[in-house]
Design a protein around this motif. Structure first.
Motif, PDB file in Angstrom:
ATOM      1  N   ALA A  21      15.095  36.245  61.101  1.00 18.86           N
ATOM      2  CA  ALA A  21      14.728  36.559  59.713  1.00 18.86           C
ATOM      3  C   ALA A  21      15.941  36.997  58.913  1.00 18.86           C
ATOM      4  CB  ALA A  21      13.654  37.635  59.698  1.00 18.86           C
ATOM      5  N   LEU A  22      16.870  37.692  59.567  1.00 21.36           N
ATOM      6  CA  LEU A  22      18.078  38.166  58.878  1.00 21.36           C
ATOM      7  C   LEU A  22      18.886  37.015  58.304  1.00 21.36           C
ATOM      8  CD1 LEU A  22      19.819  40.688  58.235  1.00 21.36           C
ATOM      9  CD2 LEU A  22      20.969  40.317  60.442  1.00 21.36           C
ATOM     10  N   GLU A  23      18.874  35.887  58.987  1.00 18.72           N
ATOM     11  CA  GLU A  23      19.610  34.720  58.509  1.00 18.72           C
ATOM     12  C   GLU A  23      18.987  34.163  57.221  1.00 18.72           C
ATOM     13  OE1 GLU A  23      22.315  33.405  59.896  1.00 18.72           O
ATOM     14  OE2 GLU A  23      22.390  34.713  61.671  1.00 18.72           O
ATOM     15  N   TYR A  24      17.707  34.444  57.028  1.00 21.36           N
ATOM     16  CA  TYR A  24      16.989  33.885  55.868  1.00 21.36           C
ATOM     17  C   TYR A  24      16.640  34.958  54.833  1.00 21.36           C
ATOM     18  CZ  TYR A  24      16.329  29.760  58.837  1.00 21.36           C
ATOM     19  OH  TYR A  24      16.524  28.660  59.630  1.00 21.36           O
ATOM     20  N   LYS A  25      17.390  36.055  54.823  1.00 19.24           N
ATOM     21  CA  LYS A  25      17.053  37.154  53.909  1.00 19.24           C
ATOM     22  C   LYS A  25      17.074  36.707  52.448  1.00 19.24           C
ATOM     23  CE  LYS A  25      21.821  38.939  53.897  1.00 19.24           C
ATOM     24  NZ  LYS A  25      22.680  40.135  54.151  1.00 19.24           N
ATOM     25  N   GLU A  26      18.007  35.856  52.071  1.00 18.23           N
ATOM     26  CA  GLU A  26      18.069  35.377  50.684  1.00 18.23           C
ATOM     27  C   GLU A  26      16.884  34.465  50.376  1.00 18.23           C
ATOM     28  OE1 GLU A  26      21.830  33.530  50.102  1.00 18.23           O
ATOM     29  OE2 GLU A  26      22.999  35.352  50.503  1.00 18.23           O
ATOM     30  N   ALA A  27      16.434  33.709  51.366  1.00 17.45           N
ATOM     31  CA  ALA A  27      15.284  32.826  51.159  1.00 17.45           C
ATOM     32  C   ALA A  27      14.010  33.641  50.944  1.00 17.45           C
ATOM     33  CB  ALA A  27      15.121  31.892  52.347  1.00 17.45           C
ATOM     34  N   PHE A  28      13.864  34.735  51.675  1.00 21.63           N
ATOM     35  CA  PHE A  28      12.696  35.596  51.473  1.00 21.63           C
ATOM     36  C   PHE A  28      12.715  36.237  50.084  1.00 21.63           C
ATOM     37  CE2 PHE A  28      12.493  35.690  56.221  1.00 21.63           C
ATOM     38  CZ  PHE A  28      11.156  35.326  56.352  1.00 21.63           C
ATOM     39  N   THR A  29      13.900  36.665  49.675  1.00 20.81           N
ATOM     40  CA  THR A  29      14.016  37.265  48.337  1.00 20.81           C
ATOM     41  C   THR A  29      13.673  36.243  47.257  1.00 20.81           C
ATOM     42  OG1 THR A  29      15.751  38.762  49.143  1.00 20.81           O
ATOM     43  CG2 THR A  29      15.578  38.456  46.756  1.00 20.81           C
ATOM     44  N   SER A  53      13.943  45.036  51.040  1.00 21.86           N
ATOM     45  CA  SER A  53      14.989  45.281  50.046  1.00 21.86           C
ATOM     46  C   SER A  53      16.359  45.042  50.644  1.00 21.86           C
ATOM     47  CB  SER A  53      14.887  46.721  49.546  1.00 21.86           C
ATOM     48  OG  SER A  53      15.174  47.633  50.617  1.00 21.86           O
ATOM     49  N   ALA A  54      17.376  45.125  49.809  1.00 26.94           N
ATOM     50  CA  ALA A  54      18.752  44.927  50.285  1.00 26.94           C
ATOM     51  C   ALA A  54      19.126  45.983  51.315  1.00 26.94           C
ATOM     52  CB  ALA A  54      19.714  44.954  49.106  1.00 26.94           C
ATOM     53  N   ASP A  55      18.704  47.238  51.077  1.00 28.88           N
ATOM     54  CA  ASP A  55      18.991  48.302  52.044  1.00 28.88           C
ATOM     55  C   ASP A  55      18.246  48.054  53.366  1.00 28.88           C
ATOM     56  OD1 ASP A  55      20.666  49.634  50.310  1.00 28.88           O
ATOM     57  OD2 ASP A  55      19.103  50.974  49.543  1.00 28.88           O
ATOM     58  N   ASP A  56      17.035  47.526  53.251  1.00 25.72           N
ATOM     59  CA  ASP A  56      16.284  47.199  54.465  1.00 25.72           C
ATOM     60  C   ASP A  56      17.024  46.169  55.308  1.00 25.72           C
ATOM     61  OD1 ASP A  56      14.321  48.942  53.695  1.00 25.72           O
ATOM     62  OD2 ASP A  56      12.992  47.394  52.885  1.00 25.72           O
TER      63      ASP A  56
END
Length: 669
Positions: free
Chosen positions: A366-374, A388-391
């Motif tokens: 999921a970390l690899e797709y953090k921008e996709a989730f946002t 969130s970004a801090d998360d």
């Protein structure tokens, strides 16, 4: 013309039945022989009237093709009758003819040639044990119907009889295992597992690990004992004392590896040492006696770290669920990832909450797709779980640290023989990485790393001596790896830590020197080969009348200031670290060169640093207190022990992996 099928017949009836020329093959129950032009004959099927070549002058075609016509179902009439018979068997009506099916005679392998009720009951008991089936399956109507269809002569037993059969299997295999342990050359190390029930009762599971004469590592369950208070101070020591007495191992105990939580470890350690040291000769004054499970400490730390961000883990889990809820959403998410040029090839996956490795893999992907989730949250009103970004920053830190534990666990699980030497390198690398992480300028990294370091450092202080002694027994590393790793961990103070290991190593070795050895190592029993070659299976000496000479040589060796086996071993060059190196095979080949040291190596390498055996997972399952299901909790304690222990023992028997075939090997008519 001689032979069973060689004569020419000029009639449409079954061939002659004269004693000399009688056709003995059963195929002629279904064929007649017809004469055709040119002196040739053909075999005609009585059912479908098809004809087949039989003889042409002096040449006879034989009967193989005729057998195939009947046996393989080529005859349409036979197919129809088989369908009718199946329909009748299932209660369906059929208007077809009731012509009898052709009789077939089968020859099976010798295993299934005769029926044995007692043997069948034993086999059924073993099936129930190995596959963990409930005992009352013998009363299930569907199972009864199946057994009757396979072997109508089998008289199905009830639950009580099957319970007795299970106990009989257990006692028989226990006697066999006792003989095996009696012939083990070294000491036994134990692992302890705790099980609880929905009641106030619990069970203690004890397994023994050792290395045999052929330098093969073995682990077998010894007892699965019910105790009223499994977490009490005396429960473990009493259970261990009973087990050692039952298995005649009172003087052979080497170490105990505990499967328990961190807070209760000190109580168990002190209690076990005090209780058992009075009854057993503990090596190295009991310094190696209690070992903590490596898999358990990895799981405790990993689960605590994941729990520290449980809110973020929940959001990510729900986010992955949202994306994977339908193919359309997955397709849309893939398009978003492609649009914003995310290079990751990892696939999103949901975790199993009881297995921390799956949670790590879920977070890592999921970390690899953090921008996709946002981005998804901005274009889909139904999605509002994006971290969130801090998360994501916390997830990044957690995944970096969890990867240390994840990689170490996979390395251990990938090793065929999980001997004690493989753990030192894994443990000190984790400790070094966590130590460095505590000094990180990132406050979040430093904070999480400090909590992990505190727990792992306690494990290291308790077990580093055991791990170090074990890696010294690895000819690829010896003391050199201890010196190198300690210099990384302790800097200038490493000299004192190395000296502690070296002194303990020599002290332990001297305890083995004090034990009796054959006067001439060349005549030691190495799997029976030496005695066999000498023609004497009872006495290790060759009987050449030179016993006094052997004593003389022994006295010279004691009086001379020669280097010990241990010092010779340590001073020799390291063995190259080649792929596929097998440490047990190395010691097997060098046991004559180091007769005393090899005894010590055998016991040290057999220490079960983890309670998780080869082929099992390190990630949660089987590394903490486990819960017995309601069904087994309702059984008698002796039955529960029989089911658990016998299952473990039977899995190592050849018959459980290579069942004798009862397949048809030949068909005759």
């Amino acid at each position: 013309m001689e032979g069973n099928d060689a004569e020419t017949v000029n009639t449409e009836t079954t061939p002659t039945t004269s004693r000399r020329g009688r056709k003995r093959s059963m195929v002629w129950e279904h064929f007649t022989v017809e004469t055709v032009s040119g002196g040739c004959t053909r075999a005609c099927c009585k059912l479908c009237k098809q004809t087949f070549a039989y003889s042409n002058g002096s040449k006879v075609a034989g009967t193989s093709h005729l057998k195939r016509h009947i046996a393989l179902g080529s005859c349409p009439n036979i197919k129809n009758m088989e369908r009718q018979q199946l329909a009748l068997a299932s209660g369906m009506k059929s208007n077809g003819d009731t012509t009898d099916l052709p009789k077939k005679r089968y020859r099976t392998s010798s295993f299934g040639s005769t029926f044995d009720q007692e043997q069948s009951c034993t086999s059924l008991a073993k099936m129930i044990i190995v596959n963990e089936y409930p005992l009352h399956m013998v009363e299930h109507p569907a199972f009864l119907s199946f057994v009757q269809s396979v072997q109508p002569r089998f008289n199905m037993v009830d639950v009580n009889v099957m319970e007795c059969e299970v106990l009989s299997v257990y006692h028989k295999e226990r006697l066999n295992l006792m003989q095996v342990f009696e012939n083990m050359p070294g000491r036994i190390s134990l692992t302890i597992g705790l099980w609880t029930t929905s009641q106030t009762l619990g069970y203690i599971c004890l397994s023994g690990q050792c290395i045999d004469n052929d330098w093969k590592l073995h682990r077998r369950m010894l007892n699965f004992m019910m105790v009223t208070s499994p977490h009490s101070e005396n429960a473990l020591s009493e259970a261990i004392a009973v087990s050692l007495s039952d298995w005649n191992m009172k003087t052979k105990l080497f170490t105990i590896t505990l499967d328990n939580n961190c807070s209760s470890h000190d109580i168990y350690s002190a209690n076990l040492r005090d209780h058992l040291s009075n009854k057993n000769t503990l090596m190295l004054k009991g310094q190696l006696f209690v070992v903590r499970c490596y898999a358990n400490i990895l799981n405790v730390i990993a689960q605590d770290v994941i729990a520290s961000i449980h809110g973020i883990v929940y959001n990510i889990r729900e986010s992955v669920k949202f994306v994977k809820a339908s193919p359309a959403r997955e397709h849309k998410f893939s398009e978003i990832a492609l649009q914003i040029e995310i290079p990751s090839m990892k696939a999103l996956s949901l975790d199993v909450t009881t297995l921390w490795n799956t949670t790590f893999l879920m977070l890592d992907a999921a970390l690899e797709y953090k921008e996709a989730f946002t981005f998804l949250e901005t274009c889909d009103d139904n999605y509002n779980e994006a971290p969130s970004a801090d998360d994501w920053k916390q997830v990044d830190v957690v995944c970096t640290l969890l990867k240390l534990l994840y990689d170490s666990a996979n390395t251990v699980m990938g090793t065929i023989d999980q001997t004690a030497n493989i753990y030192f390198q894994e443990a000190w690398k984790i400790l070094l990485e966590l130590t460095n992480a505590t000094m990180s300028e990132d406050p979040m990294m430093s904070s999480i790393a400090k909590e992990m370091h505190e727990k792992f450092d306690k494990y290291w202080k308790d077990c580093s001596l055991v791990l170090a002694l074990a890696v010294v027994m690895d000819p690829r590393f010896k003391l050199k790896l201890v010196e190198f790793s300690f210099s990384k961990l302790y800097g200038e103070d490493s000299v004192g830590y190395v000296k502690l290991v070296n002194d303990s190593l020599h002290e332990l070795y001297m305890e083995y020197v004090a034990q009796p050895l054959p006067l001439t190592p060349a005549y030691m029993d190495q799997g029976g080969e030496a005695n066999h070659m000498n023609g004497d299976n009872n006495n290790p000496h060759i009987g050449d009348g030179l016993l006094d000479f052997d004593i003389y040589l022994s006295e010279i060796e004691v009086n001379q200031s020669t280097k010990s086996e241990l010092d010779q071993y340590l001073e020799e060059a390291l063995v190259p670290r080649t792929q596929g190196f097998e440490i047990l095979n190395w010691w097997k080949l060098n046991s004559l060169k180091y007769p005393t040291l090899s005894k010590m190596a055998r016991d040290v390498l057999a220490i079960p640093v983890s309670i998780v055996g080869t082929g099992c997972s390190f990630f949660g399952s089987g590394t903490g207190t486990r819960v017995l299901d309601e069904y087994r909790s309702s059984l008698r304690p002796e039955t529960v022990e029989a089911l658990f222990c016998a299952r473990d023992w039977l899995q190592h028997l050849p018959i459980m992996t290579e069942l004798p075939s009862t397949a048809l090997v030949k068909m005759e008519f």
